[in-house]
Design a protein around this motif. Structure first.
Motif, mmCIF file in Angstrom:
data_model
loop_
_atom_site.group_PDB
_atom_site.id
_atom_site.type_symbol
_atom_site.label_atom_id
_atom_site.label_comp_id
_atom_site.label_asym_id
_atom_site.label_seq_id
_atom_site.Cartn_x
_atom_site.Cartn_y
_atom_site.Cartn_z
ATOM 1 N N ASP A 136 0.834 -1.205 0.000
ATOM 2 C CA ASP A 136 0.000 0.000 0.000
ATOM 3 C C ASP A 136 0.869 1.257 0.000
ATOM 4 N N ALA A 137 1.976 1.220 0.752
ATOM 5 C CA ALA A 137 2.873 2.381 0.806
ATOM 6 C C ALA A 137 3.550 2.626 -0.536
ATOM 7 N N LEU A 138 3.869 1.567 -1.261
ATOM 8 C CA LEU A 138 4.435 1.715 -2.604
ATOM 9 C C LEU A 138 3.427 2.365 -3.544
ATOM 10 N N ARG A 139 2.204 1.898 -3.509
ATOM 11 C CA ARG A 139 1.169 2.452 -4.391
ATOM 12 C C ARG A 139 0.905 3.926 -4.071
ATOM 13 N N ALA A 140 0.990 4.281 -2.780
ATOM 14 C CA ALA A 140 0.711 5.651 -2.357
ATOM 15 C C ALA A 140 1.885 6.595 -2.586
ATOM 16 N N GLY A 141 3.037 6.047 -3.002
ATOM 17 C CA GLY A 141 4.201 6.890 -3.224
ATOM 18 C C GLY A 141 5.019 7.165 -1.984
ATOM 19 N N ASP A 142 4.744 6.438 -0.884
ATOM 20 C CA ASP A 142 5.490 6.646 0.356
ATOM 21 C C ASP A 142 6.776 5.836 0.401
ATOM 22 N N LEU A 143 6.930 4.860 -0.489
ATOM 23 C CA LEU A 143 8.142 4.056 -0.585
ATOM 24 C C LEU A 143 8.576 3.998 -2.046
ATOM 25 N N ASP A 144 9.876 3.795 -2.252
ATOM 26 C CA ASP A 144 10.406 3.644 -3.606
ATOM 27 C C ASP A 144 10.517 2.176 -4.003
ATOM 28 N N VAL A 145 10.810 1.319 -3.036
ATOM 29 C CA VAL A 145 11.032 -0.098 -3.298
ATOM 30 C C VAL A 145 10.832 -0.824 -1.976
ATOM 31 N N ALA A 146 10.510 -2.113 -2.044
ATOM 32 C CA ALA A 146 10.317 -2.879 -0.821
ATOM 33 C C ALA A 146 10.699 -4.328 -1.040
ATOM 34 N N VAL A 147 11.180 -4.959 0.020
ATOM 35 C CA VAL A 147 11.367 -6.409 0.044
ATOM 36 C C VAL A 147 10.154 -6.958 0.776
ATOM 37 N N ALA A 148 9.340 -7.739 0.078
ATOM 38 C CA ALA A 148 8.048 -8.125 0.636
ATOM 39 C C ALA A 148 7.689 -9.547 0.228
ATOM 40 N N SER A 149 6.752 -10.111 0.966
ATOM 41 C CA SER A 149 6.201 -11.422 0.632
ATOM 42 C C SER A 149 4.740 -11.224 0.267
ATOM 43 N N LEU A 150 4.453 -11.325 -1.028
ATOM 44 C CA LEU A 150 3.104 -11.077 -1.540
ATOM 45 C C LEU A 150 2.676 -12.266 -2.399
ATOM 46 N N PRO A 151 2.293 -13.366 -1.766
ATOM 47 C CA PRO A 151 1.935 -14.562 -2.536
ATOM 48 C C PRO A 151 0.647 -14.353 -3.317
ATOM 49 N N GLY A 152 0.453 -15.219 -4.282
ATOM 50 C CA GLY A 152 -0.765 -15.144 -5.081
ATOM 51 C C GLY A 152 -0.747 -13.952 -6.006
ATOM 52 N N GLY A 153 -1.844 -13.307 -6.152
ATOM 53 C CA GLY A 153 -1.942 -12.174 -7.049
ATOM 54 C C GLY A 153 -3.271 -12.219 -7.779
ATOM 55 N N PRO A 154 -3.474 -11.299 -8.701
ATOM 56 C CA PRO A 154 -2.530 -10.264 -9.116
ATOM 57 C C PRO A 154 -2.377 -9.160 -8.073
ATOM 58 N N HIS A 155 -1.358 -8.325 -8.263
ATOM 59 C CA HIS A 155 -1.091 -7.222 -7.362
ATOM 60 C C HIS A 155 -1.088 -5.927 -8.175
ATOM 61 N N PRO A 156 -2.259 -5.340 -8.381
ATOM 62 C CA PRO A 156 -2.368 -4.152 -9.240
ATOM 63 C C PRO A 156 -1.454 -3.022 -8.770
ATOM 64 N N GLY A 157 -0.819 -2.374 -9.742
ATOM 65 C CA GLY A 157 0.021 -1.230 -9.438
ATOM 66 C C GLY A 157 1.424 -1.574 -9.002
ATOM 67 N N LEU A 158 1.760 -2.869 -8.958
ATOM 68 C CA LEU A 158 3.079 -3.273 -8.492
ATOM 69 C C LEU A 158 3.792 -4.128 -9.539
ATOM 70 N N HIS A 159 5.109 -4.001 -9.560
ATOM 71 C CA HIS A 159 5.977 -4.881 -10.348
ATOM 72 C C HIS A 159 6.794 -5.679 -9.352
ATOM 73 N N LEU A 160 6.729 -7.010 -9.436
ATOM 74 C CA LEU A 160 7.418 -7.881 -8.487
ATOM 75 C C LEU A 160 8.590 -8.583 -9.156
ATOM 76 N N VAL A 161 9.732 -8.533 -8.504
ATOM 77 C CA VAL A 161 10.931 -9.241 -8.948
ATOM 78 C C VAL A 161 11.159 -10.416 -7.999
ATOM 79 N N PRO A 162 10.892 -11.658 -8.399
ATOM 80 C CA PRO A 162 11.083 -12.798 -7.493
ATOM 81 C C PRO A 162 12.536 -12.918 -7.047
ATOM 82 N N LEU A 163 12.713 -13.142 -5.758
ATOM 83 C CA LEU A 163 14.065 -13.287 -5.211
ATOM 84 C C LEU A 163 14.311 -14.670 -4.627
ATOM 85 N N ALA A 164 13.353 -15.188 -3.879
ATOM 86 C CA ALA A 164 13.564 -16.486 -3.228
ATOM 87 C C ALA A 164 12.222 -17.068 -2.820
ATOM 88 N N ALA A 165 12.201 -18.369 -2.609
ATOM 89 C CA ALA A 165 10.982 -19.049 -2.183
ATOM 90 C C ALA A 165 11.347 -20.256 -1.328
#
Length: 303
Positions: A136-165
């Motif tokens: 939510d903070a990324l979408r609102a412009g309060d963050l530039d980037v985040a390391v997050a766990s967002l399973p499933g989807g879709p996640h409107p307004g976000l671009h996700l770069v998979p790192l690990a699972a």
């Protein structure tokens, strides 16, 4: 229309208050109100619905907000690009961080970034409300980037770069009837009481999704946001938990059982999909890609 006015508009929209926004902007409330009224006159529309108790965005204000965020982000990127010429990379990177992400060595990444880009200010922000709050903070412009766990989807307004699972496993207290099992099916867990993180945390979302896909609900006896407390409550026999082993460095007096099918703990680098990263942010994304090969092929959103 001025960038300054757009910045004031965004501040009021985020705080839902002229008083709070004026304090944060170090302005008098009257000066802020005059600037907003001037912007409204320029646009020919009322941007806020004002009452004695609250300030809410009007329809025009809701339409303007994402555009204002894009314009302000583009202005920041332009300033950073000019500042980079002959002076080295400068700027600020606001990074959202999960409370625990052992699959990604953020301490080493941040240290390397600071060593390579000493003129960039790093502003880390913890995920007090879990990965969903970071999104939510990324979408609102309060963050530039985040390391997050967002399973499933879709996640409107976000671009996700998979790192690990990593698979999530059942964690039980000593003497629990399932403790001696090698694996357990999701339906067998429907009657168990779980000790869990609050809604919005990555592991919670992954397990909730797995149960939902099986058409089942599970019982949650208590929610805590601290990993150590969660583990101690399980050890005390209050309930079972579902965690990836990377989050459980101290497995003393706990049994670990595979879950079939296993929920997956996914860690990704998340960026806003609707705006190009600033130079300092892109440098951080590139570094994470170099240090985490899983994300190398897709570390440049919007390019």
């Amino acid at each position: 229309m001025e960038l300054r006015q757009l910045g004031y508009f965004v501040a009021v929209a985020k705080d839902s208050s002229f008083t709070k926004a004026a304090q944060r902007l170090h302005l008098s409330q009257s000066a802020l109100s005059i600037a907003i009224r001037a912007l409204e006159r320029d646009l020919g529309a009322r941007l806020f619905d004002r009452t004695r108790r609250e300030v809410a965005l009007s329809d025009a204000g809701r339409a303007l907000l994402p555009e204002a965020l894009r314009v302000l982000a583009a202005a920041d990127a332009a300033r950073a690009a000019v500042g980079d010429v002959g002076h080295g990379l400068r700027g600020t990177v606001r990074i959202g961080l999960m409370q625990a992400s052992p699959l990604v060595d953020m301490a080493r990444i941040l240290h390397s970034y600071h060593r390579e880009r000493p003129l960039v200010k790093i502003l880390p922000r913890p995920a007090e409300g879990g990965s969903v709050a970071l999104a939510d903070a990324l979408r609102a412009g309060d963050l530039d980037v985040a390391v997050a766990s967002l399973p499933g989807g879709p996640h409107p307004g976000l671009h996700l770069v998979p790192l690990a699972a990593e698979p999530i496993r059942l964690i039980t207290p000593p003497g629990h009837p399932l403790a001696a099992r090698r694996s357990v099916s999701v339906p067998e867990l429907a009657e168990e009481d779980f000790v869990e993180f609050p809604a919005g945390f990555g592991t919670r979302s992954a397990v909730d999704t797995t149960f939902a896909e099986a058409g089942l609900e599970r019982g949650i006896c208590i929610e805590v946001s601290d990993l150590a407390t969660l583990a101690e409550l399980v050890r005390a026999g209050l309930g079972v938990a579902a965690l990836p082993l990377s989050l459980l460095p101290n497995r003393g007096r706990l049994a670990v059982v595979d879950i079939e099918p296993a929920p997956i703990f996914e860690v990704a680098l998340a960026l806003p999909a609707d705006r190009r990263p600033k130079a300092a942010t892109q440098a951080f994304v590139d570094l994470v890609g170099a240090m985490h090969p899983a994300g190398q092929a897709v570390v440049r959103p919007g390019r």
